[in-house]
Design an enzyme around this catalytic site. Structure first.
Site, PDB file in Angstrom:
ATOM      1  N   THR A 135     -46.740  46.403  63.682  1.00 18.76           N
ATOM      2  CA  THR A 135     -45.372  46.272  64.175  1.00 18.76           C
ATOM      3  C   THR A 135     -45.103  47.225  65.344  1.00 18.76           C
ATOM      4  O   THR A 135     -45.764  48.259  65.458  1.00 18.76           O
ATOM      5  CB  THR A 135     -44.391  46.575  63.018  1.00 18.76           C
ATOM      6  N   ASP A 136     -44.102  46.885  66.146  1.00 20.62           N
ATOM      7  CA  ASP A 136     -43.702  47.805  67.230  1.00 20.62           C
ATOM      8  C   ASP A 136     -42.996  49.050  66.668  1.00 20.62           C
ATOM      9  O   ASP A 136     -42.816  50.036  67.376  1.00 20.62           O
ATOM     10  CB  ASP A 136     -42.791  47.095  68.248  1.00 20.62           C
ATOM     11  N   GLU A 137     -42.598  48.997  65.373  1.00 18.68           N
ATOM     12  CA  GLU A 137     -41.814  50.118  64.820  1.00 18.68           C
ATOM     13  C   GLU A 137     -42.636  51.403  64.740  1.00 18.68           C
ATOM     14  O   GLU A 137     -42.074  52.489  64.640  1.00 18.68           O
ATOM     15  CB  GLU A 137     -41.217  49.716  63.463  1.00 18.68           C
ATOM     16  N   TYR A 183     -41.343  52.796  56.079  1.00 20.87           N
ATOM     17  CA  TYR A 183     -42.067  51.568  56.422  1.00 20.87           C
ATOM     18  C   TYR A 183     -42.955  51.791  57.638  1.00 20.87           C
ATOM     19  O   TYR A 183     -44.165  51.556  57.603  1.00 20.87           O
ATOM     20  CB  TYR A 183     -41.079  50.417  56.681  1.00 20.87           C
ATOM     21  N   LYS A 187     -47.083  51.820  58.087  1.00 19.91           N
ATOM     22  CA  LYS A 187     -47.806  50.910  58.995  1.00 19.91           C
ATOM     23  C   LYS A 187     -48.619  51.719  60.005  1.00 19.91           C
ATOM     24  O   LYS A 187     -49.752  51.368  60.328  1.00 19.91           O
ATOM     25  CB  LYS A 187     -46.831  49.972  59.725  1.00 19.91           C
TER      26      LYS A 187
HETATM   27  P1  NAD Z   1     -43.291  39.454  54.195  1.00 17.82           P
HETATM   28  O1  NAD Z   1     -42.692  40.584  53.437  1.00 17.82           O
HETATM   29  O2  NAD Z   1     -42.502  38.199  54.405  1.00 17.82           O
HETATM   30  O3  NAD Z   1     -44.663  39.011  53.489  1.00 17.82           O
HETATM   31  C1  NAD Z   1     -45.591  39.934  53.003  1.00 17.82           C
HETATM   32  C2  NAD Z   1     -46.580  39.181  52.092  1.00 17.82           C
HETATM   33  O4  NAD Z   1     -47.530  40.146  51.612  1.00 17.82           O
HETATM   34  C3  NAD Z   1     -45.918  38.546  50.871  1.00 17.82           C
HETATM   35  O5  NAD Z   1     -46.408  37.241  50.692  1.00 17.82           O
HETATM   36  C4  NAD Z   1     -46.344  39.456  49.718  1.00 17.82           C
HETATM   37  O6  NAD Z   1     -46.467  38.783  48.474  1.00 17.82           O
HETATM   38  C5  NAD Z   1     -47.697  39.957  50.205  1.00 17.82           C
HETATM   39  N1  NAD Z   1     -48.058  41.257  49.606  1.00 17.82           N
HETATM   40  C6  NAD Z   1     -47.276  42.352  49.496  1.00 17.82           C
HETATM   41  N2  NAD Z   1     -47.940  43.335  48.851  1.00 17.82           N
HETATM   42  C7  NAD Z   1     -49.174  42.842  48.566  1.00 17.82           C
HETATM   43  C8  NAD Z   1     -50.324  43.385  47.930  1.00 17.82           C
HETATM   44  N3  NAD Z   1     -50.326  44.628  47.421  1.00 17.82           N
HETATM   45  N4  NAD Z   1     -51.432  42.604  47.818  1.00 17.82           N
HETATM   46  C9  NAD Z   1     -51.446  41.339  48.309  1.00 17.82           C
HETATM   47  N5  NAD Z   1     -50.382  40.768  48.911  1.00 17.82           N
HETATM   48  C10 NAD Z   1     -49.253  41.517  49.041  1.00 17.82           C
HETATM   49  O7  NAD Z   1     -43.758  40.084  55.570  1.00 17.82           O
HETATM   50  P2  NAD Z   1     -43.800  39.454  57.047  1.00 17.82           P
HETATM   51  O8  NAD Z   1     -42.482  39.640  57.674  1.00 17.82           O
HETATM   52  O9  NAD Z   1     -44.404  38.098  56.974  1.00 17.82           O
HETATM   53  O10 NAD Z   1     -44.826  40.451  57.729  1.00 17.82           O
HETATM   54  C11 NAD Z   1     -46.224  40.216  57.687  1.00 17.82           C
HETATM   55  C12 NAD Z   1     -46.942  41.323  58.425  1.00 17.82           C
HETATM   56  O11 NAD Z   1     -46.492  41.374  59.780  1.00 17.82           O
HETATM   57  C13 NAD Z   1     -46.679  42.724  57.848  1.00 17.82           C
HETATM   58  O12 NAD Z   1     -47.878  43.452  57.926  1.00 17.82           O
HETATM   59  C14 NAD Z   1     -45.616  43.302  58.768  1.00 17.82           C
HETATM   60  O13 NAD Z   1     -45.725  44.707  58.819  1.00 17.82           O
HETATM   61  C15 NAD Z   1     -46.007  42.667  60.094  1.00 17.82           C
HETATM   62  N6  NAD Z   1     -44.896  42.482  61.061  1.00 17.82           N
HETATM   63  C16 NAD Z   1     -43.743  41.854  60.687  1.00 17.82           C
HETATM   64  C17 NAD Z   1     -42.725  41.653  61.632  1.00 17.82           C
HETATM   65  C18 NAD Z   1     -41.443  40.926  61.274  1.00 17.82           C
HETATM   66  O14 NAD Z   1     -40.529  40.874  62.097  1.00 17.82           O
HETATM   67  N7  NAD Z   1     -41.329  40.333  60.097  1.00 17.82           N
HETATM   68  C19 NAD Z   1     -42.904  42.088  62.937  1.00 17.82           C
HETATM   69  C20 NAD Z   1     -44.108  42.723  63.287  1.00 17.82           C
HETATM   70  C21 NAD Z   1     -45.102  42.894  62.337  1.00 17.82           C
HETATM   71  P1  TYD Z   2     -34.123  43.759  59.851  1.00 21.11           P
HETATM   72  O1  TYD Z   2     -34.072  42.269  59.862  1.00 21.11           O
HETATM   73  O2  TYD Z   2     -34.092  44.478  58.542  1.00 21.11           O
HETATM   74  O3  TYD Z   2     -35.403  44.204  60.718  1.00 21.11           O
HETATM   75  P2  TYD Z   2     -35.871  45.689  61.215  1.00 21.11           P
HETATM   76  O4  TYD Z   2     -35.099  46.719  60.514  1.00 21.11           O
HETATM   77  O5  TYD Z   2     -37.324  45.699  60.835  1.00 21.11           O
HETATM   78  O6  TYD Z   2     -35.652  45.686  62.701  1.00 21.11           O
HETATM   79  O7  TYD Z   2     -32.893  44.317  60.705  1.00 21.11           O
HETATM   80  C1  TYD Z   2     -32.692  43.956  62.058  1.00 21.11           C
HETATM   81  C2  TYD Z   2     -31.549  44.782  62.581  1.00 21.11           C
HETATM   82  O8  TYD Z   2     -30.337  44.376  61.932  1.00 21.11           O
HETATM   83  C3  TYD Z   2     -31.688  46.274  62.303  1.00 21.11           C
HETATM   84  O9  TYD Z   2     -31.173  47.014  63.404  1.00 21.11           O
HETATM   85  C4  TYD Z   2     -30.826  46.504  61.081  1.00 21.11           C
HETATM   86  C5  TYD Z   2     -29.725  45.463  61.231  1.00 21.11           C
HETATM   87  N1  TYD Z   2     -29.200  44.911  59.965  1.00 21.11           N
HETATM   88  C6  TYD Z   2     -27.810  44.894  59.730  1.00 21.11           C
HETATM   89  O10 TYD Z   2     -27.011  45.338  60.568  1.00 21.11           O
HETATM   90  N2  TYD Z   2     -27.354  44.365  58.557  1.00 21.11           N
HETATM   91  C7  TYD Z   2     -28.199  43.873  57.606  1.00 21.11           C
HETATM   92  O11 TYD Z   2     -27.735  43.422  56.529  1.00 21.11           O
HETATM   93  C8  TYD Z   2     -29.608  43.883  57.858  1.00 21.11           C
HETATM   94  C9  TYD Z   2     -30.571  43.352  56.844  1.00 21.11           C
HETATM   95  C10 TYD Z   2     -30.054  44.412  59.062  1.00 21.11           C
END
Ligand code: NAD
Ligand code: TYD
Length: 377
Positions: A135-137, A183, A187
């Site tokens: 992630t970019d975070e 988080y 990561k």
């Molecule tokens: P998500 O939470 O929707 O899905 C995570 C999946 O991992 C789930 O299916 C869960 O059951 C599985 N999981 C969790 N713990 C596990 C374990 N111990 N063993 C096996 N499986 C396990 O997450 P997402 O949003 O799809 O993100 C996927 C990846 O991409 C993550 O690594 C996240 O850090 C990264 N990412 C997400 C975003 C975003 O905006 N969602 C952006 C950049 C990077």
């Molecule tokens: P989120 O979807 O949790 O992603 P991330 O924290 O990984 O960026 O949140 C996106 C943005 O929205 C973040 O700045 C937090 C804000 N947010 C709210 O204001 N209210 C909410 O209920 C949630 C879930 C997020």
């Protein structure tokens, strides 16, 4: 070419798009989706491909090294796309141990299992890939400054109406890691382990860092699906702080396309940032969501504005994330395929058309956990 690819976290949001893309696009590959099915994992996300001959689902925990080691052998895995993680910042603030366990120890267990298996083979690391999705975070938070950033280099503009850049500084692949939340700290730690396995053992690794994703199948604890669902149920929309934090949004299928490209064409040991030059202040994106949901539900304009509820800010809330993805464009030719307006329209429509999917996961235990989380925040 025949390949056996292990995709971890394939029942989650982004993972399910990656699994679907690979199963459909590569009939010669065997795709093994390994997922623990935590609250965030949902096999309903994969109905469309679950019976395909080139697909296998395995329920397992990535922390369990013995199981990871066995699966590498059993399926003769030659490529890994690692997405399994705990992914929600608010949960990490409440329960950091689970994040360290899965994101750090789980990644380490997978790395070691791949290392041990690949080292038993005559060709060793030749033709292998360990691709870690991050992630970019991990880069920390950027300031809000005079909104004059890099103009989007993409032919598909991020947004037809707004091209927001809320600062002049962007995250580059060389930006120093500076994570703030449990988080992002977990990561960052996992990214370091992946690079250490390359530098120490010669493991063929790649890391990518992507901005916020949006689209179908996202668990409704994240901003966009949560707000769509709350508007539909006329529940309050909890805006953290003043709603001025900025996120850089990318349509999930564009992330999946980037993962496909980088898995096949990316250079070993490189890092690629993925993002669409599409920054939005939370409050602005929230207004777009409200407007779109109201229009699609046939409500008068402004009908759901009153649901906006400013609440206590998230602890340590990062102000701005903004990705510079020009390396990926320049070196591998990737561009996002969608304008933001089209992506958000598709997304809202999808959630409104798939109310069963939403209702299934917002009942029972999850609902209680969620209410508890807000009560104690
Ligand atoms: P998500 O939470 O929707 O899905 C995570 C999946 O991992 C789930 O299916 C869960 O059951 C599985 N999981 C969790 N713990 C596990 C374990 N111990 N063993 C096996 N499986 C396990 O997450 P997402 O949003 O799809 O993100 C996927 C990846 O991409 C993550 O690594 C996240 O850090 C990264 N990412 C997400 C975003 C975003 O905006 N969602 C952006 C950049 C990077
Ligand atoms: P989120 O979807 O949790 O992603 P991330 O924290 O990984 O960026 O949140 C996106 C943005 O929205 C973040 O700045 C937090 C804000 N947010 C709210 O204001 N209210 C909410 O209920 C949630 C879930 C997020």
């Amino acid at each position: 070419m025949k390949r056996n690819i292990l995709i971890t976290g394939g029942a989650g949001f982004i993972g399910s798009h990656v699994v679907r893309l690979f199963v459909n696009k590569y009939p010669d590959y065997h795709i093994v989706n390994l997922d623990k099915l935590t609250y965030a994992g949902n096999l309903a996300n994969l109905k469309e491909i679950e019976d395909r001959p080139n697909y296998t689902f395995v329920r397992a925990d990535i922390v369990d090294f013995e199981v990871m080691r066995r699966i590498m052998d059993e399926h003769e895995i030659d490529g890994i796309i690692h997405l399994a993680a705990e992914s929600h910042v608010d949960r990490s603030i409440k329960d950091p141990f689970t994040f360290a366990r899965t994101n750090v120890m789980g990644t380490l267990s997978l790395l070691q299992a791949a290392k041990e298996y690949w080292e038993t083979l005559p060709e060793k690391y030749e033709g292998k890939r360990f691709y870690h999705i991050s992630t970019d975070e991990v880069y920390g938070a950027l300031e809000l400054t005079n909104p004059k950033g890099i103009e989007s280099p993409f032919t598909t503009a991020a947004s037809s109406e707004h091209h927001h850049a809320y600062g002049t500084v962007f995250f580059l692949e060389t930006t120093k890691y500076n994570p703030h939340s449990p988080y992002s700290a977990s990561k960052a730690s996992s990214d370091h382990f992946v690079r250490a396995y390359h530098d120490t053992y010669g493991m063929p690794t790649i890391v990518t860092n992507c901005s916020n994703n949006y689209g179908p199948y996202q668990f409704p604890e994240k901003l966009i699906p949560l707000f769509i669902n709350n508007i539909r149920h006329r529940k309050p929309l909890p805006v953290y702080g003043k709603g001025e934090n900025v996120r850089d949004w990318l349509y999930v299928e564009d992330h999946a396309r980037a993962i496909d490209l980088i898995f096949h064409k990316g250079i070993i040991a490189e890092t690629y940032n993925i993002g669409g030059f599409n920054e939005w202040k939370n409050i602005d994106i929230i207004k777009v969501i409200i407007k779109t949901v109201d229009r699609l539900l046939g409500n008068p304009e402004g009908y759901s504005d009153e649901l906006i509820t400013y609440v206590t800010d998230r602890l340590g809330h990062d102000m701005r994330y903004a990705i510079d993805s020009r390396k990926l464009q320049r070196e591998l030719g990737w561009e996002p395929s969608l304008q933001f307006e089209e992506g958000i329209e598709r997304t809202v429509r999808w959630y409104l058309d798939h109310q069963d999917w939403m209702d299934n996961i917002t009942s029972g235990d999850y609902e209680r956990y969620y209410e508890d989380m807000y009560k104690n925040r």
